[in-house]
Design a protein around this motif. Structure first.
Motif, PDB file in Angstrom:
ATOM      1  N   ALA A  86       0.889  -1.214   0.064  1.00 47.00           N
ATOM      2  CA  ALA A  86      -0.250   0.033   0.036  1.00 47.00           C
ATOM      3  C   ALA A  86       0.840   1.238  -0.038  1.00 47.00           C
ATOM      4  CB  ALA A  86      -0.948  -0.056   1.274  1.00 47.00           C
ATOM      5  N   GLY A  87       2.021   1.185   0.764  1.00 42.04           N
ATOM      6  CA  GLY A  87       2.801   2.229   0.747  1.00 42.04           C
ATOM      7  C   GLY A  87       3.342   2.586  -0.600  1.00 42.04           C
ATOM      8  N   MET A  88       3.853   1.537  -1.174  1.00 45.90           N
ATOM      9  CA  MET A  88       4.455   1.787  -2.574  1.00 45.90           C
ATOM     10  C   MET A  88       3.510   2.279  -3.615  1.00 45.90           C
ATOM     11  SD  MET A  88       7.386   1.311  -1.584  1.00 45.90           S
ATOM     12  CE  MET A  88       7.941   1.883  -3.307  1.00 45.90           C
ATOM     13  N   TYR A  89       2.160   1.867  -3.533  1.00 47.57           N
ATOM     14  CA  TYR A  89       1.344   2.474  -4.468  1.00 47.57           C
ATOM     15  C   TYR A  89       0.983   3.907  -4.123  1.00 47.57           C
ATOM     16  CZ  TYR A  89      -0.458  -1.871  -6.546  1.00 47.57           C
ATOM     17  OH  TYR A  89      -0.584  -2.933  -7.449  1.00 47.57           O
ATOM     18  N   GLY A  90       1.235   4.403  -2.767  1.00 54.53           N
ATOM     19  CA  GLY A  90       1.057   5.804  -2.365  1.00 54.53           C
ATOM     20  C   GLY A  90       2.087   6.302  -2.972  1.00 54.53           C
ATOM     21  N   GLU A  91       3.389   5.994  -3.058  1.00 51.87           N
ATOM     22  CA  GLU A  91       4.725   6.422  -3.349  1.00 51.87           C
ATOM     23  C   GLU A  91       4.494   6.790  -5.103  1.00 51.87           C
ATOM     24  OE1 GLU A  91       9.425   5.999  -3.515  1.00 51.87           O
ATOM     25  OE2 GLU A  91       8.189   5.166  -1.790  1.00 51.87           O
ATOM     26  N   LEU A  92       3.925   5.821  -5.668  1.00 49.84           N
ATOM     27  CA  LEU A  92       3.587   5.852  -6.858  1.00 49.84           C
ATOM     28  C   LEU A  92       2.644   6.596  -7.515  1.00 49.84           C
ATOM     29  CD1 LEU A  92       4.297   1.975  -7.765  1.00 49.84           C
ATOM     30  CD2 LEU A  92       5.894   3.898  -8.368  1.00 49.84           C
ATOM     31  N   GLY A  93       1.802   7.318  -6.409  1.00 50.19           N
ATOM     32  CA  GLY A  93       0.782   8.279  -6.857  1.00 50.19           C
ATOM     33  C   GLY A  93      -0.354   7.410  -7.096  1.00 50.19           C
ATOM     34  N   GLU A  94      -0.596   6.177  -7.068  1.00 46.91           N
ATOM     35  CA  GLU A  94      -1.689   5.158  -7.242  1.00 46.91           C
ATOM     36  C   GLU A  94      -2.611   5.168  -5.968  1.00 46.91           C
ATOM     37  OE1 GLU A  94      -1.079   2.035 -10.048  1.00 46.91           O
ATOM     38  OE2 GLU A  94       1.100   2.684  -9.791  1.00 46.91           O
ATOM     39  N   GLU A  95      -3.146   6.384  -5.352  1.00 48.00           N
ATOM     40  CA  GLU A  95      -3.778   6.345  -4.170  1.00 48.00           C
ATOM     41  C   GLU A  95      -5.302   5.513  -4.096  1.00 48.00           C
ATOM     42  OE1 GLU A  95      -2.981   8.979  -5.782  1.00 48.00           O
ATOM     43  OE2 GLU A  95      -1.526  10.139  -4.435  1.00 48.00           O
ATOM     44  N   LYS A  96      -5.416   5.396  -5.145  1.00 44.11           N
ATOM     45  CA  LYS A  96      -6.973   4.262  -5.039  1.00 44.11           C
ATOM     46  C   LYS A  96      -6.494   2.975  -4.949  1.00 44.11           C
ATOM     47  CE  LYS A  96     -10.013   7.117  -7.805  1.00 44.11           C
ATOM     48  NZ  LYS A  96     -10.867   7.206  -8.991  1.00 44.11           N
ATOM     49  N   LYS A  97      -5.389   2.492  -5.550  1.00 42.45           N
ATOM     50  CA  LYS A  97      -4.927   1.233  -5.219  1.00 42.45           C
ATOM     51  C   LYS A  97      -4.458   1.259  -3.890  1.00 42.45           C
ATOM     52  CE  LYS A  97      -3.953  -0.191 -10.059  1.00 42.45           C
ATOM     53  NZ  LYS A  97      -2.840  -0.373 -11.157  1.00 42.45           N
ATOM     54  N   GLN A  98      -3.780   1.985  -3.309  1.00 42.50           N
ATOM     55  CA  GLN A  98      -3.260   2.158  -1.961  1.00 42.50           C
ATOM     56  C   GLN A  98      -4.416   1.929  -1.014  1.00 42.50           C
ATOM     57  OE1 GLN A  98      -1.901   5.916  -0.580  1.00 42.50           O
ATOM     58  NE2 GLN A  98      -0.679   5.097   0.984  1.00 42.50           N
ATOM     59  N   LEU A  99      -5.668   2.603  -1.337  1.00 44.93           N
ATOM     60  CA  LEU A  99      -6.676   2.558  -0.298  1.00 44.93           C
ATOM     61  C   LEU A  99      -7.266   1.050  -0.538  1.00 44.93           C
ATOM     62  CD1 LEU A  99      -8.830   3.474   1.716  1.00 44.93           C
ATOM     63  CD2 LEU A  99     -10.068   4.268  -0.658  1.00 44.93           C
ATOM     64  N   ALA A 100      -7.288   0.370  -1.639  1.00 48.15           N
ATOM     65  CA  ALA A 100      -7.926  -0.903  -1.976  1.00 48.15           C
ATOM     66  C   ALA A 100      -7.018  -1.737  -1.169  1.00 48.15           C
ATOM     67  CB  ALA A 100      -8.136  -1.194  -3.631  1.00 48.15           C
ATOM     68  N   ILE A 101      -5.644  -1.556  -1.215  1.00 52.72           N
ATOM     69  CA  ILE A 101      -4.822  -2.715  -0.468  1.00 52.72           C
ATOM     70  C   ILE A 101      -4.841  -2.599   0.968  1.00 52.72           C
ATOM     71  CG2 ILE A 101      -2.492  -3.364  -0.186  1.00 52.72           C
ATOM     72  CD1 ILE A 101      -3.366  -4.400  -2.938  1.00 52.72           C
ATOM     73  N   LEU A 102      -5.006  -1.355   1.434  1.00 55.08           N
ATOM     74  CA  LEU A 102      -5.070  -1.234   3.035  1.00 55.08           C
ATOM     75  C   LEU A 102      -6.508  -1.584   3.412  1.00 55.08           C
ATOM     76  CD1 LEU A 102      -3.362   2.054   4.101  1.00 55.08           C
ATOM     77  CD2 LEU A 102      -2.620  -0.148   4.556  1.00 55.08           C
ATOM     78  N   GLU A 103      -7.501  -1.504   2.519  1.00 60.59           N
ATOM     79  CA  GLU A 103      -8.810  -1.944   3.013  1.00 60.59           C
ATOM     80  C   GLU A 103      -8.831  -3.481   3.141  1.00 60.59           C
ATOM     81  OE1 GLU A 103     -13.229  -0.281   2.682  1.00 60.59           O
ATOM     82  OE2 GLU A 103     -12.026  -0.656   0.672  1.00 60.59           O
ATOM     83  N   ALA A 104      -8.311  -3.848   2.108  1.00 60.78           N
ATOM     84  CA  ALA A 104      -8.324  -5.485   2.192  1.00 60.78           C
ATOM     85  C   ALA A 104      -7.416  -6.128   3.049  1.00 60.78           C
ATOM     86  CB  ALA A 104      -7.649  -5.829   0.630  1.00 60.78           C
ATOM     87  N   ALA A 105      -6.343  -5.462   3.482  1.00 60.40           N
ATOM     88  CA  ALA A 105      -5.465  -5.775   4.623  1.00 60.40           C
ATOM     89  C   ALA A 105      -6.446  -5.673   5.999  1.00 60.40           C
ATOM     90  CB  ALA A 105      -4.178  -4.933   4.635  1.00 60.40           C
ATOM     91  N   TYR A 106      -7.194  -4.572   6.013  1.00 62.65           N
ATOM     92  CA  TYR A 106      -7.667  -4.459   7.291  1.00 62.65           C
ATOM     93  C   TYR A 106      -9.002  -5.370   7.549  1.00 62.65           C
ATOM     94  CZ  TYR A 106     -10.908  -1.943  10.542  1.00 62.65           C
ATOM     95  OH  TYR A 106     -11.755  -1.514  11.839  1.00 62.65           O
ATOM     96  N   GLN A 107      -9.425  -5.717   6.460  1.00 58.54           N
ATOM     97  CA  GLN A 107     -10.512  -6.668   6.482  1.00 58.54           C
ATOM     98  C   GLN A 107      -9.860  -8.244   6.960  1.00 58.54           C
ATOM     99  OE1 GLN A 107     -12.191  -6.425   2.661  1.00 58.54           O
ATOM    100  NE2 GLN A 107     -13.528  -4.727   3.136  1.00 58.54           N
ATOM    101  N   GLN A 108      -8.807  -8.377   6.611  1.00 63.17           N
ATOM    102  CA  GLN A 108      -8.106  -9.591   6.886  1.00 63.17           C
ATOM    103  C   GLN A 108      -7.507  -9.446   8.316  1.00 63.17           C
ATOM    104  OE1 GLN A 108      -5.717 -11.585   3.757  1.00 63.17           O
ATOM    105  NE2 GLN A 108      -5.999  -9.468   2.709  1.00 63.17           N
TER     106      GLN A 108
END
Length: 437
Positions: free
Chosen positions: A245-267
């Motif tokens: 998620a942090g790397m997606y944020g660094e790459l400016g892909e914030e929507k993917k960053q949110l999706a990954i973090l949310e998936a991690a939270y659900q797990q």
């Protein structure tokens, strides 16, 4: 038989785990097999291991197996005293025993010294030399002697007639990483990983960890992200989800960053306060403030986040963005009590004004002015003027609006409201006079 131990080399930054290597064990059967292998290669003729020398070495091994290390070393020293009459293979086997006894006693410098003596004895069976060279590369890696690690691997590869295994490239990559030669390290680790993946296998976790660390040092976030995708898929560890998620944020892909973090939270992988706050911020910035507010409140209730000024303020802002002032006000009130300046009290005043709770708006805004430190003091006076007006306290309203006019940020609106309040004041007084006559 000597107990088999592992040599591990811890590689770098919090980001790197250790690679485990196994030194070969020595047994009487192994000695016999090694002797048989001396004729394996027609290109090298080696002398035989004589029974008399073999028996003395076997006695030292028996003592070592019984944890009689001092006696075992004494037995080997006795053998060494007769070294002038021993051939190259016998000397190599003697030093090999010295090496393993020192190794099992965790005397690694002495073990290295002994194993280096093994490969200096020539001729010896190539298989014996190969295994010792590889062990030396591992031991030097463990001791942080990276140049020597590479040197012994090169000697191994020069002698080896088969395909170079992926593990060799891995060790080279680790050594290069420690030497901060990240370009060469990347070539070696990429080759190691590709060799394993081409066989349809999954590299060991620490191989990916090293590869990720090297790409990070080379400032190649896209490649770091690609490695982390594999790590999430194959090893499904919470830290890899948050790193991805942090790397997606660094790459400016914030929507993917949110999706990954949310998936991690659900797990159940989002457990630290910093990761929870990061996820809540992403909800806020992606216009999902209700989720952010609920996440913050749950985290504060569970003790994952402290109920401090920063967290309360952010939770209140989430509710405010969601246009739920009823939820925002209690949280903002708690935050305002912890604040040294009047900014949050001023924000409360505006919320109360919007809800037409004019007394509360007056109290909160007065508290804001008393605390001070306001970025827009003119707006606070303007809010007071509006609240007083709605309470039909026209003179108080005009006084506050006059104060608001002194600030450029509120001057125009204060003048407009001043005219309106003056007009309403005249109308109110006229009506009041008519009713009293």
């Amino acid at each position: 038989m000597f107990a088999k131990k592992t040599i591990s080399q811890l590689v770098a930054l919090a980001l790197l785990t250790s690679t485990v290597y196994v030194l070969p064990s020595v047994s009487q059967q192994g000695m016999a097999q090694a002797q048989e292998k001396q004729d394996e290669r027609k290109t090298r003729r080696t002398p035989a291991l004589r029974a008399k020398v073999y028996e003395q070495l076997a006695r030292a091994q028996t003592l070592a197996d019984e944890d009689k290390i001092t006696e075992a070393l004494e037995a080997l020293e006795n053998v060494k005293s007769k070294s002038s009459s021993m051939n190259s293979y016998e000397l190599a086997m003697m030093y090999n025993f010295f090496g393993f006894i020192h190794y099992n006693a965790e005397q690694y410098d002495k073990a290295i010294e002994a194993f280096e003596q093994v490969v200096e004895q020539q001729p010896i069976p190539e298989s014996f030399e190969l295994s010792t060279l590889f062990s030396l590369a591992q031991l030097h890696m463990m001791q942080g002697n990276y140049d020597k690690t590479l040197a012994f691997l090169e000697r191994w590869e020069a002698l080896n007639q088969g395909e170079i295994p992926a593990k060799n490239f891995l060790i080279k990559a680790q050594a290069m990483y420690q030497l901060k030669d990240y370009e060469r390290a990347s070539r070696f680790i990429n080759q190691a990983v590709e060799m394993v993946e081409k066989e349809g296998k999954v590299p060991e976790e620490n191989w990916y960890v090293l590869q990720r660390a090297i790409f990070y040092e080379l400032k190649q976030p896209g490649k770091v992200k690609d490695v982390l995708i594999k790590m999430v898929r194959h090893y499904n560890d919470g830290k890899y989800w948050t790193q991805l998620a942090g790397m997606y944020g660094e790459l400016g892909e914030e929507k993917k960053q949110l999706a990954i973090l949310e998936a991690a939270y659900q797990q159940g992988y989002i457990t630290s306060g910093s990761d929870v706050f990061n996820l809540a911020q992403l909800y806020y910035y992606h216009q999902v403030p209700v989720k952010g507010a609920r996440l913050m409140e749950q985290a504060m209730n569970d003790g994952v986040l402290e109920r401090n000024l920063r967290n309360l303020k952010f939770a209140a802002n989430c509710w405010a963005l969601a246009k739920n002032d009823d939820k925002a006000i209690p949280v903002l009130t708690a935050a305002a009590k912890l604040s040294d300046d009047g900014e949050l009290d001023a924000q409360l005043g505006q919320m109360y004004l919007n809800q037409e709770k004019f007394d509360n708006a007056i109290d909160a805004t007065m508290a804001a002015l008393q605390k001070g430190g306001l970025r827009n003091q003119g707006m606070a006076h303007l809010v007071l003027g509006m609240a007083y007006f709605n309470k039909q306290r026209f003179n108080d309203a005009l006084n506050e609006l006059a104060k608001a006019e002194k600030f450029d940020s509120a001057k125009r609106m204060a003048q407009q409201w001043g005219k309106y309040v003056e007009s309403e004041k005249v109308s109110h007084e006229r009506l009041k006079a008519e009713l009293s006559s």
